[in-house]
Design a protein around this motif. Structure first.
Motif, PDB file in Angstrom:
ATOM      1  N   ASP A  30       0.804  -1.220   0.000  1.00 66.18           N
ATOM      2  CA  ASP A  30       0.000   0.000   0.000  1.00 66.18           C
ATOM      3  C   ASP A  30       0.840   1.275   0.000  1.00 66.18           C
ATOM      4  OD1 ASP A  30      -2.559  -1.302  -0.005  1.00 66.18           O
ATOM      5  OD2 ASP A  30      -2.089  -1.938   2.035  1.00 66.18           O
ATOM      6  N   THR A  31       2.147   1.137  -0.156  1.00 66.98           N
ATOM      7  CA  THR A  31       3.023   2.298  -0.255  1.00 66.98           C
ATOM      8  C   THR A  31       2.717   3.024  -1.560  1.00 66.98           C
ATOM      9  OG1 THR A  31       4.759   1.158   0.979  1.00 66.98           O
ATOM     10  CG2 THR A  31       5.425   3.078  -0.312  1.00 66.98           C
ATOM     11  N   PRO A  32       2.479   4.330  -1.506  1.00 68.01           N
ATOM     12  CA  PRO A  32       2.203   5.072  -2.742  1.00 68.01           C
ATOM     13  C   PRO A  32       3.380   5.001  -3.719  1.00 68.01           C
ATOM     14  CG  PRO A  32       1.669   6.397  -0.807  1.00 68.01           C
ATOM     15  CD  PRO A  32       2.410   5.186  -0.319  1.00 68.01           C
ATOM     16  N   LEU A  33       3.060   4.946  -4.991  1.00 68.68           N
ATOM     17  CA  LEU A  33       4.117   4.935  -6.003  1.00 68.68           C
ATOM     18  C   LEU A  33       4.713   6.323  -6.195  1.00 68.68           C
ATOM     19  CD1 LEU A  33       2.578   2.570  -8.697  1.00 68.68           C
ATOM     20  CD2 LEU A  33       4.197   2.019  -6.887  1.00 68.68           C
ATOM     21  N   GLY A  34       3.939   7.349  -5.918  1.00 68.76           N
ATOM     22  CA  GLY A  34       4.388   8.733  -6.101  1.00 68.76           C
ATOM     23  C   GLY A  34       4.860   9.351  -4.807  1.00 68.76           C
ATOM     24  N   ASP A  35       4.428  10.588  -4.597  1.00 71.24           N
ATOM     25  CA  ASP A  35       4.823  11.344  -3.411  1.00 71.24           C
ATOM     26  C   ASP A  35       4.493  10.587  -2.128  1.00 71.24           C
ATOM     27  OD1 ASP A  35       5.514  13.248  -5.242  1.00 71.24           O
ATOM     28  OD2 ASP A  35       3.862  14.611  -4.777  1.00 71.24           O
ATOM     29  N   GLU A  36       5.349  10.778  -1.133  1.00 72.26           N
ATOM     30  CA  GLU A  36       5.191  10.160   0.185  1.00 72.26           C
ATOM     31  C   GLU A  36       5.358   8.644   0.152  1.00 72.26           C
ATOM     32  OE1 GLU A  36       5.083  12.247   2.713  1.00 72.26           O
ATOM     33  OE2 GLU A  36       4.908  13.903   1.303  1.00 72.26           O
ATOM     34  N   LEU A  71      -2.154   3.403 -10.724  1.00 67.24           N
ATOM     35  CA  LEU A  71      -0.760   3.783 -10.497  1.00 67.24           C
ATOM     36  C   LEU A  71      -0.550   4.475  -9.149  1.00 67.24           C
ATOM     37  CD1 LEU A  71       0.104   4.983 -14.097  1.00 67.24           C
ATOM     38  CD2 LEU A  71       0.825   2.860 -12.981  1.00 67.24           C
ATOM     39  N   GLU A  72      -1.526   4.365  -8.261  1.00 65.81           N
ATOM     40  CA  GLU A  72      -1.382   4.969  -6.942  1.00 65.81           C
ATOM     41  C   GLU A  72      -0.568   4.119  -5.976  1.00 65.81           C
ATOM     42  OE1 GLU A  72      -5.251   5.957  -5.451  1.00 65.81           O
ATOM     43  OE2 GLU A  72      -5.473   7.644  -6.831  1.00 65.81           O
ATOM     44  N   LEU A  77      -1.754  -1.586  -8.799  1.00 69.86           N
ATOM     45  CA  LEU A  77      -1.139  -2.024 -10.055  1.00 69.86           C
ATOM     46  C   LEU A  77      -1.163  -3.543 -10.160  1.00 69.86           C
ATOM     47  CD1 LEU A  77       0.301  -1.413 -12.680  1.00 69.86           C
ATOM     48  CD2 LEU A  77       2.441  -1.200 -11.390  1.00 69.86           C
ATOM     49  N   ALA A  78      -0.876  -4.228  -9.071  1.00 67.81           N
ATOM     50  CA  ALA A  78      -0.902  -5.695  -9.072  1.00 67.81           C
ATOM     51  C   ALA A  78      -2.301  -6.211  -9.397  1.00 67.81           C
ATOM     52  CB  ALA A  78      -0.426  -6.232  -7.735  1.00 67.81           C
ATOM     53  N   GLN A  79      -3.331  -5.518  -8.924  1.00 67.02           N
ATOM     54  CA  GLN A  79      -4.701  -5.935  -9.207  1.00 67.02           C
ATOM     55  C   GLN A  79      -5.011  -5.839 -10.697  1.00 67.02           C
ATOM     56  OE1 GLN A  79      -6.824  -7.543  -7.246  1.00 67.02           O
ATOM     57  NE2 GLN A  79      -8.033  -7.760  -9.097  1.00 67.02           N
TER      58      GLN A  79
END
Length: 88
Positions: A30-36, A71-72, A77-79
């Protein structure tokens, strides 16, 4: 690692693209791919998508569910990938 091989493979791809300097020490599904999170920019995200296409032998595009929401996070993405792989 999780009990989900697709999720684990996507997480490994994202960590490889982001590199050790941007991969959070507690990175997970659940780590965001973008910021943070992994801090991936648009070019990095493209690299992740292409690597996932190669890894799973599929094409990821809007018709397959590849949206901004997908892409969040690694899990999202895996789903999308799971849906594509299950229909092949």
């Amino acid at each position: 690692m999780t009990d989900d091989p697709i999720l684990d493979r996507v997480l490994a791809i994202v960590a490889r693209v982001s590199g050790p300097g941007r991969t959070p020490p507690d990175a997970g599904p659940d780590t965001p791919l973008g910021d943070e999170g992994f801090w991936l920019d648009s070019l990095d995200l493209l690299e992740v998508v292409v690597a996932c296409e190669n890894e799973f032998g599929t094409v990821l595009d809007q018709a397959s569910g590849l949206t901004a929401k997908a892409l969040e996070s690694v899990r999202n993405l895996a789903q999308v990938i799971r849906t594509q792989v299950d229909t092949c």
